[in-house]
Each structure stands twice: as structure tokens, then as C-alpha cells.
Design a protein around this motif. Sequence first.
Motif, mmCIF file in Angstrom:
data_model
loop_
_atom_site.group_PDB
_atom_site.id
_atom_site.type_symbol
_atom_site.label_atom_id
_atom_site.label_comp_id
_atom_site.label_asym_id
_atom_site.label_seq_id
_atom_site.Cartn_x
_atom_site.Cartn_y
_atom_site.Cartn_z
ATOM 1 N N UNK A 170 0.809 -1.220 0.000
ATOM 2 C CA UNK A 170 0.000 0.000 0.000
ATOM 3 C C UNK A 170 0.839 1.265 0.000
ATOM 4 N N UNK A 171 2.097 1.175 0.450
ATOM 5 C CA UNK A 171 2.969 2.340 0.454
ATOM 6 C C UNK A 171 3.264 2.854 1.847
ATOM 7 N N UNK A 172 4.384 3.606 1.961
ATOM 8 C CA UNK A 172 4.919 4.019 3.256
ATOM 9 C C UNK A 172 5.060 5.533 3.413
ATOM 10 N N UNK A 173 4.300 6.298 2.691
ATOM 11 C CA UNK A 173 4.488 7.752 2.719
ATOM 12 C C UNK A 173 3.876 8.436 3.931
ATOM 13 N N UNK A 174 3.043 7.720 4.698
ATOM 14 C CA UNK A 174 2.408 8.333 5.865
ATOM 15 C C UNK A 174 3.428 8.597 6.967
ATOM 16 N N UNK A 175 3.128 9.575 7.787
ATOM 17 C CA UNK A 175 3.899 9.859 9.002
ATOM 18 C C UNK A 175 2.886 10.090 10.117
ATOM 19 N N UNK A 176 2.294 9.012 10.554
ATOM 20 C CA UNK A 176 1.168 9.095 11.481
ATOM 21 C C UNK A 176 1.549 9.730 12.812
#
Length: 457
Positions: free
Chosen positions: A321-327
Motif C-alpha cells: 500500500x505504500x509508506x508515505x504516511x507519518x502518522x
Amino acid sequence: MISSLSSINGLETTGRYLVLLRENAIDSGIRTLRDYTGNRRVARAADFEKNALTAEQLEQTDTTIFDNLGVAVCTLDPEQLQSLHEASDESSPIALIEAERVVYALNAQGLGGLVEQITPRTTTSPAMEYLKGYRDAVDRLVDHLVPTNGVQRMLPSPGIQVLDETTATWGLQITKVVNSKFSGRGIKVAVLDTGFDLTHPDFAGRRMIGKSFIPNQEVQDRNGHGTHCIGTACGPLSPVIPPRYGIGYETEIFVGKVLSNQGSGTDSQILAGIEWAIANGCQIISMSLGARVSLGQPYSGLFEVVADRALRNGTLIIAAAGNESQRHLGIVEPVGHPANCPSIMAVGAIDSQLQVAWFSNAGLNANGGQVDIVAPGAEPGTVGGSRIDVHSSYLMPTRYRRLAGTSMATPHVAGIAALYAEATGATGRVLWNRITQNALRLPLPSVDVGAGLVQAP
């Protein structure tokens, strides 16, 4: 030849174009391409054994045809592109034209030469503030609504912590792989990535078929990303050094090198790998790769048709799904390309506390782009700190390494898909349904975790 990299509507592109041909219209599509573009150097996958085009053919021809997929990759100047667009009506064999994208290996750490896919941000846009509010509202709604109708859908808070990895990794424990009697015997799994370290002692004597679609690079992995992913999906029951980290230990492994040793590739290289995997009868294709997608950006119509055609022919494509989040900063990004296609199973990442990994993307785009399922991808925590992450095979002499990312979650699902395929004989959409219907429901928003945590049969 691939043109120099450029950008179209925020997409990193190669300057080439993907052309979707209507079903059963390959020959007429080739004639149309020649008539309207003048391209004469045409290479067809069907002319090669097992549809395995060489990397050089992909690089050097004006037009490459993937017969199983019904897709052409073309080098077009602006006039040729305009001419082809004008020819693309309902009566034409040309159904769709898209710019070719650049894709990358997806990991959350940027370690060991792997490509860093997280762009630091210091400000939050109004759109992101809206999404944060939306996410919090959904969280509160879930807290009030589950369990519902007497159906238990929640796990005891704060989750399950499995950190003793003496015999098996925490990922194999929480997905119940360690309890499964299935091994993936007779199932063909293609992992499209940076290749594999063919010298790894844990795979000595193992049947493995490889093909590189990267010019001037062999299947031998010089990056580590592909070796790590194959280890999780297809690694041994009893590795040389415990713990066990592999799922489908009796699967047939197909290594498609579609990403360079630097961790990058193109849409056409992915398509070449998919074409090759389908020609070899692979029931499962695992792709821990992708490109960033913006909020509101549609999924690729061409990749969606390719994935749908693959499903109808018995091949399930699973992608990160991808890793661009920075929760940890309140930033949640949408599922990336090509996992955002509805007919590709998109895999998000959770940690051993059954919480969404801080980097994992979400199903924020209304038309497609959902997270379908989640799997182990990181140990709890944000950037830095002490984490055990996902243990798997790595380049020799290092042998093993711990990495984090939706890349690490994806091969968990691919390996478990092989177990379901062996156990039930299911393929394509039926296999998809088996996997999602048996997932462990989590008390988290479906935009983050889809059907829940993948579970072995």
C-alpha cells in the motif's frame, strides 16, 4: 530507449507510454500502432520462451507488446501521441493511453542501500488537517459501533504482544502460520522486486526460476529488498539459524527482477514481470513496490484492466500500500500505485501490538485506492528507538536482517495466499475472497486495515 525522467501532473514518468489494447485485438492493435506512429521496431512477448522478453528488448524497441496482458509500451513523440489519441475511439483496438511511471522498492527505513520513500514534512496542509479530523471521527465511530449485532470483531486491548522469537518470528505467530499444516506445495509464487541472493544457504537446493528485466543486471540481488521479501513469502521451515521466518516453504519460487540494484524500475518492467509470471502459471504475484499517489488522484485504468484480466485467468496480484504516511506527525497518505487499483490486493502494515504502522498508507481516495488487508510490517514505535521489525533473509554475508515497511507486510500475505491455494485449490478472485473472509477483524478503521489481519489456513 527510455527517455530522461520527467513529471506529468506530479507523476515521475519516463517519457514512454503504455497503451491498453482491447481484448482479443492484439494483431489489429499492432497494425493501428504502426499505422499511426510509424514505429517499426516491435517486440512481442509471445515470440519469446515463456513470454520472457529480454531487458535489452524492453529498452531498445519502439514498441513492446505483452500478449497475455493486452498492453503495448511505446516510444512516442508529441505528434505520434496526438495521432494515437485521435485514433482511440470505441471502434479502435486502442482502449487507453497512459504515461509510464517510475516505481521504487517500498521500505520505511532507507537502510542498506534501500530507497527511502518517506519525505519529511514540517507543515500540515488544510487538506491533511481535514483528513486528520476525518480519521479521528472514524476512530470514535468504530469505538462505539464494534462489536455489533452480537458479532465479536474486536481483540482485547491493547492487542497481542508476541516478542519471543526463539522458534518463529512474531509475524508468523500472529498470522497463525506456525499453526498451519500447509506449506504451499505445488503453488507457484512470483516475487517481482530487486532479485534474490542466489548464494543464500537457507535456499540451497530449492527450486527457483529467475528472470531479470533490468538492463545489464542479473537476477542476483545487490540491494537486499527482494531477498528479504522472498524470505518472508517463501523461506524455509527450518533455516540454518532460527527463528523460522518463511511461510510457503514448499512453494515454487519465481524471481522477477523488475527493480534495479538501486531499488528503482518502471511500469513496463513491472508489466514484463507480470506477463512472464502469468506465462509460467504463477497463481500469486507479490510486488513490494510502487509510486506515490496524491489525494484525489485516480488509479491507473491500464493496471486495473491488467489485474482484472489476471484474476480472471487465475493469478492474484498482491502489492504494498505504500509508506508515505507519518502518522506520528498526523500525516496520512493515500494508497500508492499500483496497489490502489481495485483488482490488486493492497496490503497495509501493522505492528505486534496490532496497531497501524506509523508509515502505512490508508484508503483515502474515494474511487479505488482502498487497503484490502494488513500484515506484520513493523514493531511499535515511531522513527528511531528500539524496534525488532520484521526478520527475514538478506544478502550474504549478512544473511539476515530486520526491516520495516508495507514491503515486509506484502510477502506475508503472498505466502499465506499460497497456503490457501494449496489448501483449497482456489485461484484468482476466489482465492482473494478466501484470504479476506478469514482475516482477523481489528477494532480499527477499514480505511487503515481493510478486512483485518491476514490469517493462515
